[in-house]
Design a protein around this motif. Structure first.
Motif, PDB file in Angstrom:
ATOM      1  N   UNK A 170       0.833  -1.212   0.000  1.00 33.91           N
ATOM      2  CA  UNK A 170       0.000   0.000   0.000  1.00 33.91           C
ATOM      3  C   UNK A 170       0.864   1.257   0.000  1.00 33.91           C
ATOM      4  N   UNK A 171       1.966   1.246   0.756  1.00 35.18           N
ATOM      5  CA  UNK A 171       2.858   2.403   0.762  1.00 35.18           C
ATOM      6  C   UNK A 171       3.469   2.635  -0.610  1.00 35.18           C
ATOM      7  N   UNK A 172       3.857   1.567  -1.279  1.00 35.57           N
ATOM      8  CA  UNK A 172       4.444   1.706  -2.609  1.00 35.57           C
ATOM      9  C   UNK A 172       3.419   2.231  -3.597  1.00 35.57           C
ATOM     10  N   UNK A 173       2.187   1.757  -3.473  1.00 36.86           N
ATOM     11  CA  UNK A 173       1.144   2.188  -4.407  1.00 36.86           C
ATOM     12  C   UNK A 173       0.807   3.659  -4.219  1.00 36.86           C
ATOM     13  N   UNK A 174       0.802   4.136  -2.967  1.00 34.47           N
ATOM     14  CA  UNK A 174       0.428   5.517  -2.692  1.00 34.47           C
ATOM     15  C   UNK A 174       1.621   6.456  -2.639  1.00 34.47           C
ATOM     16  N   UNK A 175       2.834   5.915  -2.628  1.00 36.31           N
ATOM     17  CA  UNK A 175       4.002   6.755  -2.426  1.00 36.31           C
ATOM     18  C   UNK A 175       4.452   7.495  -3.647  1.00 36.31           C
ATOM     19  N   UNK A 176       5.196   6.825  -4.542  1.00 40.00           N
ATOM     20  CA  UNK A 176       5.754   7.487  -5.711  1.00 40.00           C
ATOM     21  C   UNK A 176       5.448   6.657  -6.944  1.00 40.00           C
ATOM     22  N   UNK A 177       4.411   6.989  -7.703  1.00 39.71           N
ATOM     23  CA  UNK A 177       4.112   6.235  -8.898  1.00 39.71           C
ATOM     24  C   UNK A 177       5.145   6.391  -9.996  1.00 39.71           C
ATOM     25  N   UNK A 178       5.897   7.479  -9.965  1.00 47.06           N
ATOM     26  CA  UNK A 178       6.924   7.704 -10.961  1.00 47.06           C
ATOM     27  C   UNK A 178       8.209   8.074 -10.258  1.00 47.06           C
ATOM     28  N   UNK A 179       9.322   7.817 -10.940  1.00 42.72           N
ATOM     29  CA  UNK A 179      10.633   8.132 -10.382  1.00 42.72           C
ATOM     30  C   UNK A 179      10.772   9.628 -10.165  1.00 42.72           C
TER      31      UNK A 179
END
Length: 562
Positions: free
Chosen positions: A538-547
């Motif tokens: 969930x953190x990865x999904x909501x964190x930074x979708x792009x570099x």
């Protein structure tokens, strides 16, 4: 004639048979019409099956993924609208074909009595509808149409994506630095800083002023290969040379808990040098009333260093500014920051970099004293840095670990977990979160785990286990309210013999890096750290979708200097 006839071939064959009045004309006409209609239905079904086949979906998924990586706008096929539209179009074509065929029968075709009726037309439409539902069912199956797509965090828990696959995917897309770009960036920084300190070097020790020693030391995560995000921030230690005849004695400050050891730079009592060089004393030092000694002021040294760096930069600016613009600034924390912004294609990928230049006084045995950020305004406190000792320790560990070790990747992912979890906090909670889990604290816990576990356990296949161990050891330290400094007061035999410490700090009691934080803050960090690891998808999904963009320059939310 068995098999499937194309429409054009069937029409030509029917005309030829009609002209020669073949005896079995009626039989072939009836059979040809049926084969023609069945061939049409089969060709329509085959074309639809091709669009919904796994290979086509795989190619479409791969092409879509590659296009998204290039950040180009794409059109995505909506199967919910596509298949009903195809069904309507094919049904209309079938009705038009039936209408034309019945019109040909009305003109006196000899095979009129063999034409399909309403029942046959209903069968064709029913077959078309069944084909539509079959194709829709195939295209919706997991592992067929979606098999070619890159694994993303959104499907975690639904399609069985393991945590290792999730970490590897996020590491490659958001955490891992390009060795090519990092190498070019470090080379450009080294070239610029070497010219800068060469201009500021003084061969003869100054009489009543400071000077550059003429060398520099590269420190921080960018040079230790555990930087996260983008290679846009570099830390450089610039050793300074004290005036000739000035003797400074370093003393350990024991009344400041937490963090690396703090020291003071004092002049001997009743020193004659301070009386003869009144201008230097007034500029760089202040009198400590309790002990009647003069102490070197970090703020005064930082202001002088900023002015001296400006003069050196003006002397070398022209050859560098042909390809990049240079700007020097002094932050509120009295830190000297040199920014580089490329003008053309210089420095790969147009990276805007920031170089933090840190003035330092040599302490001996590869240790240095730098201005402390923990002291209050007016306090003459210095922090001990051990760059040479840490470099030797990392080199020694690298020689013991397997060739495909995951120790650097483990520390990078730990930093990424901290960054992702901290982005959702408010300003005050985020400051506490980043202060407790500073890069220095994470690196200390990481080195302790490296020294206390067998080298073979850090193989690449054990990444998730080692990361889990690192998070568990961090939580245990948070619950015990203590994370001691690694290089000070350690157990005999814990560090290799190549790590030599100065005599001043060798027997110092190891300070607790979390002594300044309250129990409530440490409990909050411990609980949130466990939550972040358990809800990593969930953190990865909501964190930074792009570099993160490489052109933002310096982004030092969490201090990476060691």
């Amino acid at each position: 004639m068995r098999g499937i006839l194309l429409p054009s071939a069937h029409a030509a064959s029917a005309k030829k048979l009609h002209r020669v009045n073949f005896p079995l004309h009626n039989s072939f006409c009836s059979r040809g019409r049926k084969e023609h209609q069945l061939g049409l239905v089969f060709s329509i079904w085959a074309s639809g099956s091709t669009w919904a086949s796994p290979n086509f979906s795989h190619r479409a998924g791969v092409d879509w993924k590659r296009t998204r990586r290039r950040r180009m706008s794409v059109y995505t096929l909506n199967l919910r609208l596509f298949w009903p539209l195809v069904t309507c179009v094919l049904t209309a074509l079938l009705l038009l074909h039936q209408y034309i065929f019945r019109g040909a029968e009305d003109q006196g075709n000899d095979c009129a009595d063999q034409g399909p009726g309403a029942v046959t037309l209903f069968k064709y439409i029913l077959a078309l509808i069944l084909c539509y539902f079959f194709i829709k069912y195939c295209s919706a199956q997991p592992g067929t149409a979606r098999r070619g797509f890159h694994k993303v965090p959104e499907v975690h828990g639904k399609s069985g994506v393991s945590k290792r696959e999730l970490l590897d995917d996020h590491y490659e897309r958001h955490v891992r630095l390009s060795p090519h770009v990092l190498g070019h960036s470090k080379a450009h920084v080294a070239k610029l800083v070497s010219e800068l300190v060469r201009v500021g070097r003084t061969d003869v020790p100054p009489e009543s002023s400071l000077a550059f020693r003429g060398d520099f030391i590269q420190i921080g995560s960018s040079y230790e290969e555990h930087k996260v995000g983008s290679p846009d921030c570099f830390d450089i230690l610039v050793p300074l040379r004290a005036p000739r005849g000035l003797k400074l004695e370093a003393g350990v400050c024991t009344d400041k808990p937490g963090g690396p050891p703090l020291c003071t730079l004092n002049t001997p009592r009743k020193a004659e040098w301070t009386r003869r060089h009144k201008a230097f004393v007034d500029t760089f030092m202040h009198l400590h009333n309790a002990q009647r000694v003069y102490r070197m002021s970090p703020d005064s040294v930082q202001r002088w260093f900023y002015t001296a760096t400006q003069r050196c930069l003006a002397a070398i600016r022209y050859p560098f500014e042909q390809r990049c613009s240079l700007s020097l600034s002094l932050s509120e924390e009295q830190q000297v920051l040199l920014r580089l912004t490329p003008r053309s294609d210089y420095v790969c990928c147009h990276i805007s970099m920031g170089i933090r230049l840190i003035p330092a006084f040599p302490l001996g045995d590869g240790a240095f004293l730098v201005a402390s950020q923990q002291g209050q305004q007016g306090e003459a406190l210095w922090t001990v840095y051990f760059p040479r000792q840490e470099q030797r320790l990392l080199a020694w560990l690298k020689g013991r670990l397997p060739p495909n070790s995951c120790h650097l990747k483990c520390l990078q992912l730990l930093k990424e977990v901290r960054n992702l979890s901290g982005e959702t906090l408010d300003q005050q909670s985020g400051a506490e979160w980043g202060g407790v889990l500073s890069s220095y604290a994470l690196k200390t816990a990481w080195l302790r785990l490296l020294l206390s576990t067998p080298p073979e356990s850090w193989d690449e296949c054990n990444l998730v286990d080692r990361l889990d161990d690192l998070l568990r050891s961090l939580r245990e330290s948070l619950q015990s309210r203590a994370l001691c400094h690694l290089l000070l007061g350690g157990v005999n035999g814990f560090l290799p013999d190549s790590v030599v410490l100065p005599k001043l700090v060798k027997e110092t009691v190891p300070p607790n890096l979390w002594a300044e934080f309250s129990d409530v803050t440490l409990d909050m960090v411990s609980a949130r750290l466990a939550y972040s690891w358990n809800h990593l998808p969930r953190l990865i999904r909501l964190g930074r979708p792009q570099r993160t963009s490489l052109g933002r320059g310096v982004r030092c939310k969490y201090i990476d200097a060691e």
